[in-house]
Motif scaffolding. Structure first.
Motif, PDB file in Angstrom:
ATOM      1  N   LYS A 382       1.050  -0.685  -0.023  1.00 49.34           N
ATOM      2  CA  LYS A 382       0.313  -0.266   0.307  1.00 49.34           C
ATOM      3  C   LYS A 382       0.982   1.543  -0.042  1.00 49.34           C
ATOM      4  O   LYS A 382       0.422   2.348  -0.845  1.00 49.34           O
ATOM      5  N   HIS A 383       2.004   1.614   0.343  1.00 45.26           N
ATOM      6  CA  HIS A 383       3.089   2.259   1.262  1.00 45.26           C
ATOM      7  C   HIS A 383       4.230   1.725   0.600  1.00 45.26           C
ATOM      8  O   HIS A 383       5.239   1.767   0.875  1.00 45.26           O
ATOM      9  N   PRO A 384       5.083   1.367  -0.573  1.00 45.06           N
ATOM     10  CA  PRO A 384       6.060   1.584  -1.627  1.00 45.06           C
ATOM     11  C   PRO A 384       7.355   2.399  -0.686  1.00 45.06           C
ATOM     12  O   PRO A 384       7.993   1.945  -0.047  1.00 45.06           O
ATOM     13  N   HIS A 385       6.623   3.533  -0.180  1.00 46.46           N
ATOM     14  CA  HIS A 385       8.089   3.999   0.187  1.00 46.46           C
ATOM     15  C   HIS A 385       8.573   3.965   1.674  1.00 46.46           C
ATOM     16  O   HIS A 385       9.703   3.851   1.408  1.00 46.46           O
ATOM     17  N   LEU A 386       7.728   2.791   2.176  1.00 47.17           N
ATOM     18  CA  LEU A 386       8.246   2.206   3.802  1.00 47.17           C
ATOM     19  C   LEU A 386       8.592   0.445   3.183  1.00 47.17           C
ATOM     20  O   LEU A 386       9.369  -0.421   3.836  1.00 47.17           O
ATOM     21  N   SER A 387       9.030   0.158   1.959  1.00 48.25           N
ATOM     22  CA  SER A 387       9.633  -0.901   1.689  1.00 48.25           C
ATOM     23  C   SER A 387      11.279  -1.427   2.291  1.00 48.25           C
ATOM     24  O   SER A 387      11.506  -2.590   2.598  1.00 48.25           O
ATOM     25  N   PRO A 388      11.977  -0.061   2.482  1.00 51.14           N
ATOM     26  CA  PRO A 388      12.807  -0.099   3.889  1.00 51.14           C
ATOM     27  C   PRO A 388      12.563  -1.348   4.762  1.00 51.14           C
ATOM     28  O   PRO A 388      13.138  -2.223   6.071  1.00 51.14           O
ATOM     29  N   CYS A 389      11.909  -1.264   5.150  1.00 52.46           N
ATOM     30  CA  CYS A 389      10.727  -1.521   6.874  1.00 52.46           C
ATOM     31  C   CYS A 389      11.295  -3.557   6.724  1.00 52.46           C
ATOM     32  O   CYS A 389      11.045  -3.653   7.472  1.00 52.46           O
ATOM     33  N   LEU A 390      10.103  -3.657   5.378  1.00 58.38           N
ATOM     34  CA  LEU A 390      10.270  -5.113   5.014  1.00 58.38           C
ATOM     35  C   LEU A 390      11.463  -5.266   5.009  1.00 58.38           C
ATOM     36  O   LEU A 390      12.110  -6.791   5.351  1.00 58.38           O
ATOM     37  N   GLY A 391      12.439  -5.050   4.710  1.00 57.51           N
ATOM     38  CA  GLY A 391      14.004  -5.486   3.780  1.00 57.51           C
ATOM     39  C   GLY A 391      14.279  -4.930   4.988  1.00 57.51           C
ATOM     40  O   GLY A 391      15.430  -6.493   5.294  1.00 57.51           O
ATOM     41  N   ALA A 392      14.518  -4.155   5.401  1.00 52.39           N
ATOM     42  CA  ALA A 392      14.809  -4.993   7.468  1.00 52.39           C
ATOM     43  C   ALA A 392      14.600  -5.778   8.204  1.00 52.39           C
ATOM     44  O   ALA A 392      15.073  -6.831   8.505  1.00 52.39           O
ATOM     45  N   TRP A 393      13.366  -6.181   8.510  1.00 50.92           N
ATOM     46  CA  TRP A 393      12.620  -7.147   8.385  1.00 50.92           C
ATOM     47  C   TRP A 393      13.286  -8.341   8.311  1.00 50.92           C
ATOM     48  O   TRP A 393      14.019  -9.942   8.686  1.00 50.92           O
ATOM     49  N   VAL A 394      13.424  -8.359   6.993  1.00 52.01           N
ATOM     50  CA  VAL A 394      13.978  -9.973   6.290  1.00 52.01           C
ATOM     51  C   VAL A 394      14.894  -9.652   6.502  1.00 52.01           C
ATOM     52  O   VAL A 394      16.097 -10.901   7.262  1.00 52.01           O
ATOM     53  N   GLY A 395      16.331  -8.684   6.438  1.00 52.16           N
ATOM     54  CA  GLY A 395      17.835  -8.800   6.718  1.00 52.16           C
ATOM     55  C   GLY A 395      18.125  -9.304   8.490  1.00 52.16           C
ATOM     56  O   GLY A 395      18.843 -10.213   8.769  1.00 52.16           O
ATOM     57  N   LEU A 396      16.704  -9.012   9.513  1.00 47.48           N
ATOM     58  CA  LEU A 396      16.791  -9.068  10.670  1.00 47.48           C
ATOM     59  C   LEU A 396      16.824 -11.271  10.595  1.00 47.48           C
ATOM     60  O   LEU A 396      17.243 -11.159  11.393  1.00 47.48           O
ATOM     61  N   THR A 397      16.081 -11.471   9.850  1.00 50.76           N
ATOM     62  CA  THR A 397      15.718 -12.786  10.233  1.00 50.76           C
ATOM     63  C   THR A 397      17.030 -13.856   9.729  1.00 50.76           C
ATOM     64  O   THR A 397      17.044 -14.222  10.004  1.00 50.76           O
ATOM     65  N   PHE A 398      18.088 -13.126   8.537  1.00 52.26           N
ATOM     66  CA  PHE A 398      18.839 -13.763   8.279  1.00 52.26           C
ATOM     67  C   PHE A 398      20.285 -13.847   9.354  1.00 52.26           C
ATOM     68  O   PHE A 398      20.561 -15.105   9.767  1.00 52.26           O
ATOM     69  N   VAL A 399      20.139 -12.853   9.987  1.00 51.43           N
ATOM     70  CA  VAL A 399      20.747 -12.229  11.162  1.00 51.43           C
ATOM     71  C   VAL A 399      20.761 -13.377  12.101  1.00 51.43           C
ATOM     72  O   VAL A 399      21.634 -14.019  12.742  1.00 51.43           O
ATOM     73  N   MET A 400      19.707 -13.288  12.588  1.00 49.99           N
ATOM     74  CA  MET A 400      19.064 -13.877  13.819  1.00 49.99           C
ATOM     75  C   MET A 400      19.408 -15.779  13.374  1.00 49.99           C
ATOM     76  O   MET A 400      19.443 -16.569  14.532  1.00 49.99           O
ATOM     77  N   LEU A 401      20.247 -16.080  12.331  1.00 53.07           N
ATOM     78  CA  LEU A 401      20.296 -17.492  11.900  1.00 53.07           C
ATOM     79  C   LEU A 401      21.957 -17.849  12.428  1.00 53.07           C
ATOM     80  O   LEU A 401      21.809 -18.878  13.170  1.00 53.07           O
ATOM     81  N   THR A 402      22.570 -16.843  13.554  1.00 56.07           N
ATOM     82  CA  THR A 402      23.510 -17.271  13.786  1.00 56.07           C
ATOM     83  C   THR A 402      23.890 -15.877  14.823  1.00 56.07           C
ATOM     84  O   THR A 402      24.588 -15.901  15.716  1.00 56.07           O
ATOM     85  N   GLU A 403      22.799 -14.865  15.685  1.00 58.69           N
ATOM     86  CA  GLU A 403      23.151 -13.980  16.253  1.00 58.69           C
ATOM     87  C   GLU A 403      21.154 -14.110  17.231  1.00 58.69           C
ATOM     88  O   GLU A 403      20.824 -14.653  16.745  1.00 58.69           O
ATOM     89  N   GLU A 404      21.142 -13.149  17.727  1.00 57.38           N
ATOM     90  CA  GLU A 404      20.227 -13.661  19.038  1.00 57.38           C
ATOM     91  C   GLU A 404      19.695 -12.216  19.065  1.00 57.38           C
ATOM     92  O   GLU A 404      20.847 -11.119  19.217  1.00 57.38           O
ATOM     93  N   TYR A 405      18.067 -12.178  19.282  1.00 53.83           N
ATOM     94  CA  TYR A 405      17.760 -11.118  18.742  1.00 53.83           C
ATOM     95  C   TYR A 405      17.325  -9.940  20.287  1.00 53.83           C
ATOM     96  O   TYR A 405      17.648  -9.041  20.572  1.00 53.83           O
ATOM     97  N   HIS A 406      18.121 -10.860  21.913  1.00 52.80           N
ATOM     98  CA  HIS A 406      17.982 -10.121  22.492  1.00 52.80           C
ATOM     99  C   HIS A 406      19.386  -9.720  23.048  1.00 52.80           C
ATOM    100  O   HIS A 406      19.734  -9.953  24.252  1.00 52.80           O
ATOM    101  N   ALA A 407      19.757 -10.005  22.345  1.00 55.17           N
ATOM    102  CA  ALA A 407      21.866  -9.636  22.609  1.00 55.17           C
ATOM    103  C   ALA A 407      21.855  -7.497  23.233  1.00 55.17           C
ATOM    104  O   ALA A 407      22.701  -7.382  23.773  1.00 55.17           O
ATOM    105  N   ALA A 408      20.628  -6.606  22.455  1.00 59.62           N
ATOM    106  CA  ALA A 408      21.036  -5.229  23.127  1.00 59.62           C
ATOM    107  C   ALA A 408      19.085  -4.808  22.760  1.00 59.62           C
ATOM    108  O   ALA A 408      18.507  -4.979  22.068  1.00 59.62           O
ATOM    109  N   SER A 409      18.890  -4.188  23.912  1.00 56.76           N
ATOM    110  CA  SER A 409      17.967  -3.347  23.794  1.00 56.76           C
ATOM    111  C   SER A 409      17.942  -1.842  23.331  1.00 56.76           C
ATOM    112  O   SER A 409      16.842  -1.489  22.700  1.00 56.76           O
TER     113      SER A 409
END
Length: 450
Positions: A382-409
């Motif tokens: 609906k709002h293509p301008h916000l596509s980096p939000c999806l990009g960041a979530w996908v990228g974070l998904t990759f990182v979670m394979l070898t790192e942990e989300y609860h590493a830093a607030s």
């Protein structure tokens, strides 16, 4: 802006319009708090209080949001996210009662639950209800990117000129040198990493920037890079992006670097026609050179710091075998590894969830992660301008394979605030269409007079 007095008809409108739109107006005090909390990352780092600032500010924002009218609905993904938190707490209590989980590690797990996992959904909700504007978080993140750029220039310049690392210390560690869990209170730009573990180990400087360790610097820079892509000012967009990319480079966070590529491709594909065209034009050249590209990156990913990769494999195997002994509720907290000093059930969010919360908690987390991704896809369409939000979530998904989300607030606070503002952006864009031409938005935090 109108200089002359308003006509009588507009004066009448001016009396009821503020009341009509007040519920949709941003909370300017909350915007200032969020802006400076993110923008002053280097200050919290050098003081050594970063670990405390973001949970405290997140709690304050949630409390403040309760006094705002019109509650906002939580996404299905956040409901599942809360289910994962409950499952983790239940597992923690069960294992404490059985004497399986250590009290010290259980307190650490509780800190991660409250300081990161609860913080994420609390900040998202508070930002939504306080109607914080998208540009507030974006500009603050770009300022952090600029600070990271300065840190890279100074740190790498000093290293090249002197051959030694620039020494920095936080105020907390100066006042209290023997503070427990010292890694969370230090302020060191660099760490030393081993390239070989067996014979003739080589210590290589690795940038940590304003964060606890290098992989976290990579994860935070991945998020900052995507936030910078949504900045309207060309100057701030580029300094934020360059600062994030250079930190990714010198932190040597391999999975975060891979995630940055995936996130940027997602952002370009969903957010720009030219991006899709360029990717289509490059499809054939990339396909032709893919064996060399894949081979080179595979070597970098698995052979650079090969012993580290081998050690991770052994840690993952040990954690998975332990999970099979307690498959439903897990162990509540991380345990002791037989092969390394690292905690058992660490260095991968996938294995961490399996080990600490079992199959029940892991299933809830996977469903929550997917539900948030689906919600982001629908919102970005609906709002293509916000596509980096999806990009960041996908990228974070990759990182979670070898790192942990609860590493830093700091990561949780910045990401959740930005995602909450992304939902506000769409609603506020619709609201602006109904505002009269003379209506003015309140100033942003950096535009306000002190």
């Amino acid at each position: 802006m109108l200089k002359a007095p308003l006509p009588q008809s507009l004066k009448a409108e001016a009396e009821w319009l503020p009341e009509l739109f007040s519920q949709g107006m941003p909370d300017q005090h909350a915007e200032s708090v969020i802006f400076w909390t993110i923008a002053l990352v280097p200050l919290w780092w050098i003081l050594g209080i970063q670990i405390m600032v973001y949970p405290l500010v997140g709690g304050y924002l949630l409390l403040r949001s309760w006094y705002r009218p019109q509650p906002v609905p939580l996404l299905v993904g956040w409901h599942l996210w809360c289910g994962y938190i409950v499952a983790w707490l239940v597992s923690l209590l069960i294992n404490l009662a059985l004497g399986v989980a250590e009290v010290g590690r259980s307190l650490t797990a509780l800190g991660a639950i409250l300081g990161v996992w609860v913080l994420t959904v609390a900040v998202w909700y508070a930002v939504r209800r306080l109607r914080v504007r998208f540009q507030v978080v974006v500009r603050a993140a770009c300022i952090v990117g600029l600070c990271q750029l300065i840190a890279v220039v100074i740190g790498e310049g000093y290293l090249r000129l002197t051959g030694s690392l620039l020494e920095t210390r936080s105020l907390v560690t100066i006042v209290w040198p023997s503070i427990p869990a010292r890694v969370f209170f230090e302020a060191q730009l660099y760490g030393l990493d081993r390239i070989a573990w067996e014979v003739d180990p080589v210590l290589v400087p690795r940038l940590k920037s304003f964060y606890y360790w290098s992989p976290l610097a990579g994860t935070m820079s991945l998020i900052l890079s995507q936030i910078a892509l949504t900045e309207e000012s060309r100057f701030w967009r580029w300094v934020g992006l360059i600062g994030a990319v250079l930190t990714l480079r010198f932190s040597a966070a391999r999975m975060a670097q891979l995630a940055f590529g995936a996130a940027t491709l997602i952002s370009l594909w969903f957010g720009s026609r030219w991006g899709r065209r360029i990717m289509n034009w490059l499809a054939i050249p990339l396909a032709a050179t893919s064996p060399f590209l894949i081979g080179g990156f595979t070597w970098y990913l698995f052979n650079y710091r090969r012993d580290s990769f081998t050690l991770r494999q052994e840690m993952y195997r040990e954690a998975f075998e332990a999970f099979l002994d307690s498959p439903f509720f897990g162990y509540g907290a991380q345990g002791h590894s037989r092969i390394t000093h690292h905690p058992l059930g660490s260095h991968s969010q996938v294995l961490s969830s399996l080990y600490q919360t079992g199959a029940i908690g892991s299933t809830l987390l996977i469903l929550a992660w997917l539900a948030i991704a689906v919600a982001l896809v629908n919102w970005v369409l609906k709002h293509p301008h916000l596509s980096p939000c999806l990009g960041a979530w996908v990228g974070l998904t990759f990182v979670m394979l070898t790192e942990e989300y609860h590493a830093a607030s700091v990561t949780a606070f910045t990401l959740s605030a930005w995602l909450g503002c992304a939902w506000n952006w769409g609603e506020q864009a619709i609201r602006r269409q109904w505002l009269p031409p003379w209506w003015q938005e309140p100033p942003f935090p950096w535009q306000q007079r002190v």
